[in-house]
Scaffold this motif. Structure first.
Motif, short mmCIF file in Angstrom:
data_model
loop_
_atom_site.label_atom_id
_atom_site.label_comp_id
_atom_site.label_asym_id
_atom_site.label_seq_id
_atom_site.Cartn_x
_atom_site.Cartn_y
_atom_site.Cartn_z
N LEU A 178 9.05 -18.72 -59.70
CA LEU A 178 9.35 -20.15 -59.50
C LEU A 178 9.74 -20.42 -58.05
O LEU A 178 9.21 -21.35 -57.41
N LEU A 179 10.65 -19.60 -57.51
CA LEU A 179 11.14 -19.84 -56.15
C LEU A 179 10.07 -19.58 -55.10
O LEU A 179 9.96 -20.32 -54.12
N SER A 180 9.25 -18.53 -55.30
CA SER A 180 8.21 -18.26 -54.29
C SER A 180 7.15 -19.37 -54.30
O SER A 180 6.58 -19.69 -53.26
N SER A 213 14.67 -24.64 -63.17
CA SER A 213 13.25 -24.97 -63.40
C SER A 213 12.92 -26.41 -63.01
O SER A 213 11.76 -26.77 -62.87
N LYS A 214 13.95 -27.25 -62.84
CA LYS A 214 13.71 -28.66 -62.47
C LYS A 214 13.69 -28.84 -60.94
O LYS A 214 13.62 -29.97 -60.46
N SER A 215 13.79 -27.75 -60.20
CA SER A 215 13.75 -27.86 -58.74
C SER A 215 12.35 -28.28 -58.30
O SER A 215 11.36 -27.98 -58.97
N ALA A 391 18.32 -17.23 -51.12
CA ALA A 391 17.03 -16.61 -51.49
C ALA A 391 15.88 -17.40 -50.86
O ALA A 391 14.92 -16.81 -50.34
N ILE A 392 15.98 -18.74 -50.88
CA ILE A 392 14.94 -19.58 -50.28
C ILE A 392 14.89 -19.33 -48.78
O ILE A 392 13.82 -19.21 -48.19
#
Length: 544
Positions: A178-180, A213-215, A391-392
């Motif tokens: 999700l983040l990548s 998950s709503k990011s 992390a981002i």
């Protein structure tokens, strides 16, 4: 007459009262090595995807819960001079690559630990340092042969995602896909054609509530604020940006006004109003639909802004003002004057939206030429969202590095084990005492797969034996499999990739720090300058 106590003869006699002096192997070198070992040991358990978190409370009583070594060392006020050298090396790694700070500290700590054994056997510190420098030169020679993947096209989302995944996985194991995705979208959308990529152009806005998950990624800028006036949505907006307050300017000199009649009093106050209305009308006539100010809007000014149907946004931070100016292409004006066509900015949509119970002002650019993108992060607690932001940040820094050098080496400890094997063979060819230092360097590199296995709850010795066996059989991409007990896997097949520049600079900085610490044979600490006494700790100490 006061009693005169003579000082001990020697070097200490020359120093001021209160100065401290240590020299020799036992006092200086081993003391330094022990301090660095202890420090490396504390961040060692935070290495890898299954690394443990540290709870750090800094001098301002702000609490951090993170496994990111860069944050831990930034917030801890380490005083020991030798440990500070390690921290400086890892800070250099952070500014050069933006990731791999823990790698530098663990490697420097392992090298010093190995050096201690050699020093106790009678090898001199200079020979150990020279052996380490020889070993790192050889390691940097071997490293390009281990490259297993290269990104040629930085605009290909699939390739970039594969490269960024590992950096994010080491901080947020389980949320990496999700983040990548978010980081890849945010970075590629603002990648300029000619100039280099700027890390600051990817902003993070943390909004409490909902789940990760709503990011989402927004092209443009997002501010956690309300608008000042009544207009809350504007399309195709021309934007005027001011760094001053919007209202009647106070004169710098004091003056006295002599009013003789009631009419004069009425005209005097009306004159100010008329002047302000003329200023606001002049701004509205340029076509501006949004006024952004760096200070407050007067009630009267706000009345005229609403009258001419313009939107009013106040930003307290001058950095935000500058970034917004860059995003919408506006010039930040220091005085309330009508902007020229060149000084006006443009934005497709400026609107107020609510996420959870947080009002947001969003400057959205719908075309492909956005200069700044914002990742809106949702989460349950502030600490959790801070960790996601870190992390981002690692992902964005990895993207910056791969636009300069898109080469990758296998992760999961595969590169370190392969280097260790090659260096052990290289040590056999050396005639002098350096061969012992090179062998110890190889042993220090083996500590990475051990740490990965330990932090994942596996038996380190069994995993390292399997890895050495696989690498001697020619499988140079094999690394630690953290998902199944005491086993190894092909790191490239699993998509675990580390940046080549990350490993290269990490090796250089760690050896630089270790060699510098080993070459210190005296510590001379002057008496501290007088100043305010250090603040006493809070009343909730465990010792009380």
């Amino acid at each position: 007459m006061a009693l005169h106590v003579p000082k001990a003869p020697g070097f200490a006699q020359m120093l001021k009262e209160g100065a401290r002096y240590f020299s020799g192997l036992e006092e200086a070198v081993f003391r330094n090595i022990n301090a660095c070992k202890e420090f490396a040991q504390s961040v060692r358990s935070a290495y890898g995807p299954n690394g443990m978190n540290k709870m750090v409370i800094n001098h301002l009583e702000k609490q951090f819960v993170t496994s990111d070594a860069a944050t831990i060392i930034r917030e801890l006020d380490i005083e020991h001079p030798a440990a500070k050298l390690m921290i400086l090396a890892s800070e250099m790694q952070d500014s050069e690559v933006g990731d791999g700070t823990n790698f530098v500290i663990i490697l420097a700590g392992a090298l010093l630990e190995s050096a201690e054994e050699l020093l106790r056997m009678g090898v001199t510190p200079t020979e150990v340092a020279e052996g380490y420098e020889k070993a790192v030169d050889k390691a940097l020679e071997i490293l390009p042969q281990l490259i297993c993947y290269e990104i040629k096209d930085y605009r290909n989302e699939e390739e970039v995602r594969k490269g960024i995944n590992t950096a994010i996985q080491s901080k947020q194991y389980g949320n990496e896909d999700l983040l990548s995705n978010l980081v890849t979208k945010a970075c590629i959308s603002i990648l300029p054609e000619q100039t280099t990529f700027n890390v600051d152009n990817v902003r993070v806005c943390k909004v409490l509530g909902s789940g990760l998950s709503k990011s989402e990624v927004v092209q443009g800028m997002v501010f956690k604020r309300q608008v000042e006036g009544e207009v809350s949505r504007v399309r195709d907006a021309k934007i005027a940006v001011y760094s001053c307050a919007v209202g009647i300017m106070q004169t710098e000199t004091k003056g006295t006004v002599l009013i003789k009649t009631a009419d004069e009093l009425m005209n005097f106050s009306r004159g100010e109003e008329t002047l302000l209305e003329a200023q606001i009308k002049a701004i509205a006539d340029t076509g501006a639909k949004v006024i952004v100010a760096g200070a407050k809007f007067d009630d009267l000014a706000l009345h005229f802004v609403n009258k001419y149907n313009m939107m009013a946004v106040r930003l307290n931070s001058k950095f935000d003002l500058r970034r917004l100016g860059k995003t919408v292409g506006a010039t930040v004006l220091p005085r309330l004057v009508p902007p020229t066509a060149e000084e006006l900015g443009y934005c497709d949509v400026v609107s107020v939206e609510e996420l959870g119970d947080t009002p947001l002002v969003i400057f959205k650019i719908e075309g492909s030429e956005s200069r700044i993108s914002t990742v809106v992060v949702r989460g349950a607690t502030d600490n959790y969202m801070d960790d996601i932001e870190r992390a981002i940040d690692d992902g964005v820094n990895t993207f910056k590095c791969l636009t300069r050098d898109g080469r990758f080496v296998p992760g999961a400890g595969a590169t370190e084990i392969e280097l260790a094997l090659n260096l052990a063979r290289y040590a056999d060819t050396l005639p002098g005492l350096e061969q012992y230092a090179v062998r110890k360097f190889a042993a220090a590199l083996e500590s990475f797969p051990k740490v990965l296995a330990d932090n994942s709850g596996h038996r380190a010795s069994a995993v390292v034996d399997k890895l050495l066996e696989a690498h001697q059989a020619g499988n140079k991409n094999y690394g630690v499999d953290i998902e199944s007990a005491n086993s190894v896997c092909d790191a490239v097949e699993k998509g675990i990739l580390d940046l080549y520049v990350n490993k290269m600079w990490g090796l250089k900085y760690a050896v630089g720090a270790a060699a510098t610490i080993l070459r210190v044979d005296q510590i001379i600490m002057a008496k501290r300058a007088g100043g305010p006494k250090p603040r006493q700790g809070g009343g909730d100490n465990d010792d009380d």
